[in-house]
Design a protein around this motif. Structure first.
Motif, PDB file in Angstrom:
ATOM      1  N   SER A  73       0.854  -1.186   0.000  1.00  0.00           N
ATOM      2  CA  SER A  73       0.000   0.000   0.000  1.00  0.00           C
ATOM      3  C   SER A  73       0.886   1.231   0.000  1.00  0.00           C
ATOM      4  O   SER A  73       2.109   1.126   0.143  1.00  0.00           O
ATOM      5  N   GLU A  74       0.277   2.410  -0.121  1.00  0.00           N
ATOM      6  CA  GLU A  74       1.058   3.643  -0.084  1.00  0.00           C
ATOM      7  C   GLU A  74       1.774   3.802   1.252  1.00  0.00           C
ATOM      8  O   GLU A  74       2.811   4.429   1.343  1.00  0.00           O
ATOM      9  N   VAL A  82      -2.540  -7.925   4.911  1.00  0.00           N
ATOM     10  CA  VAL A  82      -3.610  -7.142   5.554  1.00  0.00           C
ATOM     11  C   VAL A  82      -4.955  -7.785   5.255  1.00  0.00           C
ATOM     12  O   VAL A  82      -5.793  -7.950   6.154  1.00  0.00           O
ATOM     13  N   ARG A  83      -5.191  -8.191   4.010  1.00  0.00           N
ATOM     14  CA  ARG A  83      -6.459  -8.835   3.650  1.00  0.00           C
ATOM     15  C   ARG A  83      -6.659 -10.138   4.430  1.00  0.00           C
ATOM     16  O   ARG A  83      -7.749 -10.392   4.942  1.00  0.00           O
ATOM     17  N   ASP A  96     -11.550  -8.705  -2.689  1.00  0.00           N
ATOM     18  CA  ASP A  96     -10.246  -9.247  -3.082  1.00  0.00           C
ATOM     19  C   ASP A  96      -9.389  -8.231  -3.818  1.00  0.00           C
ATOM     20  O   ASP A  96      -8.203  -8.442  -3.994  1.00  0.00           O
ATOM     21  N   ARG A  97     -10.004  -7.140  -4.266  1.00  0.00           N
ATOM     22  CA  ARG A  97      -9.291  -6.111  -5.021  1.00  0.00           C
ATOM     23  C   ARG A  97      -9.676  -4.748  -4.511  1.00  0.00           C
ATOM     24  O   ARG A  97     -10.661  -4.587  -3.809  1.00  0.00           O
ATOM     25  N   GLY A  98      -8.913  -3.757  -4.901  1.00  0.00           N
ATOM     26  CA  GLY A  98      -9.238  -2.381  -4.565  1.00  0.00           C
ATOM     27  C   GLY A  98      -8.591  -1.913  -3.269  1.00  0.00           C
ATOM     28  O   GLY A  98      -7.806  -2.611  -2.638  1.00  0.00           O
ATOM     29  N   ARG A  99      -8.965  -0.710  -2.902  1.00  0.00           N
ATOM     30  CA  ARG A  99      -8.391  -0.057  -1.731  1.00  0.00           C
ATOM     31  C   ARG A  99      -8.862  -0.722  -0.446  1.00  0.00           C
ATOM     32  O   ARG A  99     -10.015  -1.105  -0.314  1.00  0.00           O
ATOM     33  N   ILE A 100      -7.943  -0.847   0.485  1.00  0.00           N
ATOM     34  CA  ILE A 100      -8.285  -1.355   1.813  1.00  0.00           C
ATOM     35  C   ILE A 100      -8.665  -0.154   2.666  1.00  0.00           C
ATOM     36  O   ILE A 100      -7.889   0.792   2.788  1.00  0.00           O
ATOM     37  N   PRO A 101      -9.882  -0.168   3.260  1.00  0.00           N
ATOM     38  CA  PRO A 101     -10.310   0.984   4.059  1.00  0.00           C
ATOM     39  C   PRO A 101      -9.304   1.335   5.155  1.00  0.00           C
ATOM     40  O   PRO A 101      -8.663   0.465   5.747  1.00  0.00           O
ATOM     41  N   GLN A 105      -6.734  -0.778   7.873  1.00  0.00           N
ATOM     42  CA  GLN A 105      -5.287  -0.593   7.936  1.00  0.00           C
ATOM     43  C   GLN A 105      -4.859  -0.195   9.343  1.00  0.00           C
ATOM     44  O   GLN A 105      -3.870  -0.718   9.874  1.00  0.00           O
ATOM     45  N   GLU A 106      -5.605   0.729   9.961  1.00  0.00           N
ATOM     46  CA  GLU A 106      -5.271   1.184  11.303  1.00  0.00           C
ATOM     47  C   GLU A 106      -5.422   0.054  12.327  1.00  0.00           C
ATOM     48  O   GLU A 106      -4.605  -0.079  13.240  1.00  0.00           O
ATOM     49  N   ALA A 107      -6.460  -0.783  12.173  1.00  0.00           N
ATOM     50  CA  ALA A 107      -6.651  -1.918  13.078  1.00  0.00           C
ATOM     51  C   ALA A 107      -5.522  -2.923  12.925  1.00  0.00           C
ATOM     52  O   ALA A 107      -5.020  -3.478  13.906  1.00  0.00           O
TER      53      ALA A 107
END
Length: 113
Positions: A73-74, A82-83, A96-101, A105-107
């Motif tokens: 990720s950035e 993470v997934r 399975d695709r796209g941005r992870i909220p 990420q914080e959790a």
């Protein structure tokens, strides 16, 4: 028989025939308008004292394509990890695709990963 299409620009101020497209920026927003030579000169004259005192800003070159993330990720997080963590820790609706909220990420980070 050949057909030639001629595009005539109309001055956005007074509706006469325009001679050029003038681009400018103000408050972080970019603008363009078609102007006759007289109206373009008038705009430049009005802006001249401000342009004279302003600093010129150069922008970095824009790239035509964003490089692939290669599983990161950035923020540098390992996206597949993470997934997998999210699904095993109560986040079953993660795609399975796209941005992870951000909250996932914080959790993930808060859990010591």
């Amino acid at each position: 028989m050949a057909v030639k299409t001629v595009k005539i620009l109309t001055d956005d101020i007074d509706g006469t025939e325009a001679d050029e497209t003038v681009a400018f920026s103000l408050d972080g927003k970019d603008y363009e308008m078609e102007l006759s030579s007289d109206n373009a000169a008038a705009l430049r004259n009005v802006l001249a004292p401000y342009v004279e005192k302003a600093r010129r800003v150069t922008q970095p070159a824009r790239t035509s394509a964003k490089p692939a993330s290669r599983g990161k990720s950035e923020s540098g997080l390992d996206i597949p990890a993470v997934r997998a963590w999210a699904r095993s820790n109560g986040w079953p609706n993660l795609s399975d695709r796209g941005r992870i909220p951000r909250e996932i990420q914080e959790a993930y980070i808060a859990a010591g990963n």
